[in-house]
Design an enzyme around this catalytic site. Structure first.
Site, mmCIF file in Angstrom:
data_model
loop_
_atom_site.group_PDB
_atom_site.id
_atom_site.type_symbol
_atom_site.label_atom_id
_atom_site.label_comp_id
_atom_site.label_asym_id
_atom_site.label_seq_id
_atom_site.Cartn_x
_atom_site.Cartn_y
_atom_site.Cartn_z
ATOM 1 N N HIS B 67 0.771 -1.247 -0.020
ATOM 2 C CA HIS B 67 0.012 -0.129 -0.129
ATOM 3 C C HIS B 67 0.847 1.238 -0.014
ATOM 4 C CE1 HIS B 67 -2.194 3.233 2.134
ATOM 5 N NE2 HIS B 67 -2.943 3.102 1.530
ATOM 6 N N GLU B 70 1.903 1.936 -3.497
ATOM 7 C CA GLU B 70 1.109 2.340 -4.141
ATOM 8 C C GLU B 70 0.883 4.067 -3.975
ATOM 9 O OE1 GLU B 70 -3.280 3.618 -3.457
ATOM 10 O OE2 GLU B 70 -2.860 1.701 -2.892
ATOM 11 N N HIS B 71 1.035 4.353 -2.921
ATOM 12 C CA HIS B 71 1.113 5.765 -2.500
ATOM 13 C C HIS B 71 2.365 6.690 -3.321
ATOM 14 C CE1 HIS B 71 -1.859 7.412 0.690
ATOM 15 N NE2 HIS B 71 -2.194 6.135 0.497
ATOM 16 N N GLU B 143 -4.705 7.934 7.050
ATOM 17 C CA GLU B 143 -5.450 7.025 6.564
ATOM 18 C C GLU B 143 -5.851 5.719 7.244
ATOM 19 O OE1 GLU B 143 -3.974 5.574 2.672
ATOM 20 O OE2 GLU B 143 -5.759 4.583 2.142
#
Lengths: 406, 418
Positions: B67, B70-71, B143
């Site tokens: 993740h 991905e960012h 997040e």
């Protein structure tokens, strides 16, 4: 009723919708919220939920959705059916016509005995609605947003929670609700939208067509009151709840003389990743994961929504105020404006790619008498200049700062 | 190029595997203006221990790295963020990380090829520095905290912790504040080099495209790569039983939410068949037309139909039923009893099949939904059109067999947030 048919081979399904429009009022909102729930429980032809559900499943899993919405100072009861196109059925059914018949059956032919709705159904649906009202606080982001609207529009119709109140709900019984239903049908505007490959041949019985041919004139379209205190500072509302992240919502009053400039202002301020808020609150300062704004066109309001670390309230508020000030001072680049314009135009074009979205758009345009098509709407946005945006910015005022903290 | 057609629902797809090993799936949709592309790599939160095929080195990475990566993919060396650039083109761009894959996508009606330039450029050009990796930590931390406030998310993670003990599906895909503190640019590069090789990637495109043309456009934009050997991935050993029967978390919600879960131990059976069977069993026994649903509703124990999900990959497989109730334990008892003991009639079976058939047809309406479905199925080795073939073939006896094997009282779990 106002019947709109659009034939298109873009989709695999037909979308059918009935909207009943009424003025938004404290006295009727809870009844309005309860009605779609009661109506979808049974009709004179399909006497209980199991019969309705079996009918829907045998119609290839046709979707039935009912609900309630606020649009400006109107309250809208919504009934939708989405069913697969007739070319995909396996036994030559006319699913689109069956769909509209079912929808009409639910709205206009309810299960009634002795001049009232079924007691048991009304009691069950009251209980279900009560749970929805009481669960208002379960989703903290939504809750904070609703609370900001409530504070900004207190004592006005738009400040009402669309599901109504516990007190009003407790006083409803099956007889009153049926009386109200009959009265409501005489006073509401009725719109039917049919969208899809089989739209052309869908028939609505003649005797129903004469209903709901009313243009509701809402003379009390109000904008929010001035909520600032004696020092001219906006109202500040802080509330505690069990949260690990603070939810900061800011309600702005926006001038109503140029809604297209206001749309562009909003997109530059908080629409998408190139906006002032996303760039400064999230990217430069790392204060939030989500930072953006939404424009409620029919109420001339913008809501800024962020989720932040609990200790960063003051700092985030300051950064947000700086952004409002920056736009006011003309501190916006052509790139920011163009990126915003592309984004909003692209999302308008995208509306034409979804049956539900285009129905909502067309209905809104009809209801508020703007009658613009997507292309005309886009043209208006293309004409908005940087000066128009700055002019709007000068007249934007913070109305309410709402903070949900621990 | 392989062509697969289904005349019943009027759909066709093209599949091509390029020289470098990348798979491309094209779903032509002539009548729509909307276009969708999603480019995925088989690298998700469960892939935290592997051997890099090039260096032969065995690597363990902190939770949340897929993740985090991905960012960070969006940031380019010239300081431009590709997400902004795509949005400025009027494209709705995004990315997401799941248990078993990471994907980059955009959708829009105009500027598709300009968007393709940008997408294929940024996914093939990672740029990680100590500073830019550090800056992201705060944003991802926010997040993670946002998810912590989400009752539905806690409900799901706790269900996974009931069903499995050490399986990586119990890990939050975003990691925790603690685990992400160990992620450095070196971790990101090492994962990128291993998993973002074309051989490990699949691209799905849906919209008004000519298959030959779009393949050429993609090839033009791909960097040269040789085919990569298989990535060796390590997972904890297969768990023969569920881990815990019950978990409860207090979050002060007004209406408790619950999730009932069943592990699927039928390792060798066709996954598509199992998926459809779970949906038919759910619909027949606890769906809106069932007597169990009616009595739960009449007693005020549930307010609406439960959600039904069958999740699977090579590493996990389970059925989940979730909803809201004042008394989750009571609902649980009634449902697990019904699932074990109720018999499915021919009428239930036929009606459920019609519902599922209609739902499958509807899924093909929107290019986004179609594209995403083909990608996530393809990552798990399935061609999505198999669902429509299988729903025509499946028999009531097969369903009964799956019901007997899967829905056993002692193999069920309950997760509650109240």
């Amino acid at each position: 009723m106002f019947i709109n048919k659009t034939v298109t081979n873009k989709y695999k399904t037909n979308e059918l919708a009935i909207f009943l429009t009424l003025p938004l009022r404290k006295e009727t909102i809870t009844k309005n919220a309860l009605l779609p729930k009661v109506l979808s429980r049974g009709t004179k032809n399909l006497k209980d939920q199991v019969e309705i559900s079996k009918k829907l499943e045998n119609m290839y899993g046709t979707n039935l959705n009912c609900g309630i919405d606020k649009a400006g100072d109107y309250c809208i009861l919504k009934f939708y059916i989405q069913c697969i196109g007739n070319k995909y059925v396996l036994n030559n059914e006319n699913l689109a016509q069956d769909g509209i018949d079912l929808l009409l059956d639910i709205v206009f032919n309810p299960l009634v005995e002795n001049d009232k709705f079924d007691d048991k159904i009304v009691e069950q649906e009251k209980e279900n609605l009560l749970q929805i009202i009481q669960s208002k606080k379960d989703n903290k982001e939504k809750y904070a947003f609703n609370r900001c609207i409530e504070e900004m529009f207190k004592n006005e119709p738009y400040g009402l929670y669309k599901f109504g109140t516990e007190e009003d709900l407790a006083n409803i019984n099956s007889k009153d609700l049926y009386e109200y239903y009959k009265e409501m049908l005489k006073q509401c505007r009725i719109d039917i939208f049919v969208y899809g490959m089989d739209a052309e041949n869908i028939q609505v019985p003649k005797e129903l067509e004469s209903l709901g041919n009313i243009d509701i004139v809402n003379d009390n379209q109000q904008s929010s009151t001035n909520n600032s205190n004696s020092n001219g500072e906006p109202q500040l509302v802080r509330e505690s709840a069990d949260v690990t992240q603070g939810k900061l919502i800011i309600g702005l009053n926006v001038p109503n003389n140029d809604k297209f400039a206001a749309t562009m202002y909003n997109i530059v301020l908080g629409g998408g990743a190139n906006s002032k808020l996303f760039q400064n609150v999230r990217e430069k300062q790392g204060l939030a994961y989500s930072a953006g704004s939404m424009y409620v066109r029919r109420k001339d309001a913008i809501f800024i929504r962020t989720g932040i670390e609990l200790q960063n309230f003051e700092k985030t508020l300051e950064v947000i105020k700086e952004q409002l000030e920056a736009i006011r001072n003309g501190n916006i680049t052509e790139d920011e404006i163009n990126a915003g314009r592309e984004l909003i135009i692209a999302s308008l074009r995208m509306i034409q790619e979804s049956q539900e979205d285009i129905i909502s758009f067309n209905f809104d345009q009809e209801l508020f008498g703007e009658k613009l098509k997507i292309n005309e709407y886009i043209e208006k946005l293309q004409k908005v200049t940087k000066d128009d945006i700055i002019e709007t910015a000068k007249n934007v005022k913070i109305n309410t700062i709402y903070y949900l903290e621990n | 190029m392989e062509l697969i057609e289904n005349k019943q629902i009027d759909e066709k797809i093209y599949i091509e595997t390029l020289e470098n090993g990348m798979k491309v799936i094209i779903i032509p949709k002539e009548n729509t203006n909307k276009k969708y592309i999603v480019w995925g790599t088989k690298f998700g939160s469960i892939d935290n221990h592997f051997i890099d095929p090039e260096s032969g080195e065995e690597i363990k990475v902190p939770d949340g790295v897929a993740h985090y990566l991905e960012h960070k993919m969006f940031e380019q060396e010239n300081g431009v963020d590709s997400l902004y650039k795509l949005q400025a083109l009027g494209l709705d761009a995004n990315a997401y990380t799941t248990n078993d894959h990471t994907a980059y996508l955009f959708t829009g009606t105009e500027n598709f090829y300009e968007g393709l330039d940008e997408l294929m450029d940024y996914v093939q050009h990672p740029y990680f520095t100590d500073e830019n990796v550090e800056k992201e930590r705060g944003i991802i931390g926010q997040e993670i905290q946002r998810y912590d406030d989400e009752p539905v998310w806690s409900l799901y993670i706790n269900s996974m912790k009931c069903l499995y003990k050490n399986n990586p599906i119990t890990i939050d895909p975003a990691g925790t504040i603690e685990t992400i503190s160990h992620i450095t640019k070196e971790t990101l590069y090492s994962c990128y080099n291993t998993f973002y090789h074309p051989t490990n990637m699949t691209m799905c495109i849906a919209g008004d495209f000519k298959s030959e043309e779009i393949i050429e456009e993609i090839k033009k934009r791909l960097l040269k790569h040789d085919k990569e050997g298989e990535i060796k991935r390590f997972y904890p050993p297969y768990e023969e039983d569920i881990n815990e029967k019950y978990k409860e978390k207090k979050m002060n919600v007004n209406m408790p939410i619950f999730m009932i879960g069943y592990r699927d131990f039928m390792k060798d059976m066709n996954k598509v068949k199992k998926d459809l069977a779970v949906k038919i069993i759910f619909n027949s026994i606890i769906g809106k037309c069932s007597k169990t649903y009616k009595s739960l509703y009449d007693e005020g124990l549930i307010m609406s139909e439960l959600d039904c999900d069958f999740e699977f990959s090579d590493q996990y497989s389970h059925a989940l039923f979730s909803g809201e109730s004042k008394e989750p334990k009571k609902v649980y008892d009634i449902i697990i009893n019904a699932l074990q003991n109720e018999k499915i009639t021919t009428e239930d079976f036929e009606r459920s099949k019609k519902r599922i058939y209609g739902e499958i047809v509807t899924q093909y309406e929107d290019v986004e939904e179609v594209g995403r479905m083909f990608l996530s199925d393809s990552i798990r080795g399935i061609n999505s059109l198999e669902y429509i073939n299988e729903i025509n073939k499946i028999t009531l006896d097969e369903i009964k067999d799956i019901q007997n094997k899967m829905f056993k009282l002692d193999k069920s779990i309950l997760s509650v947030v109240d």
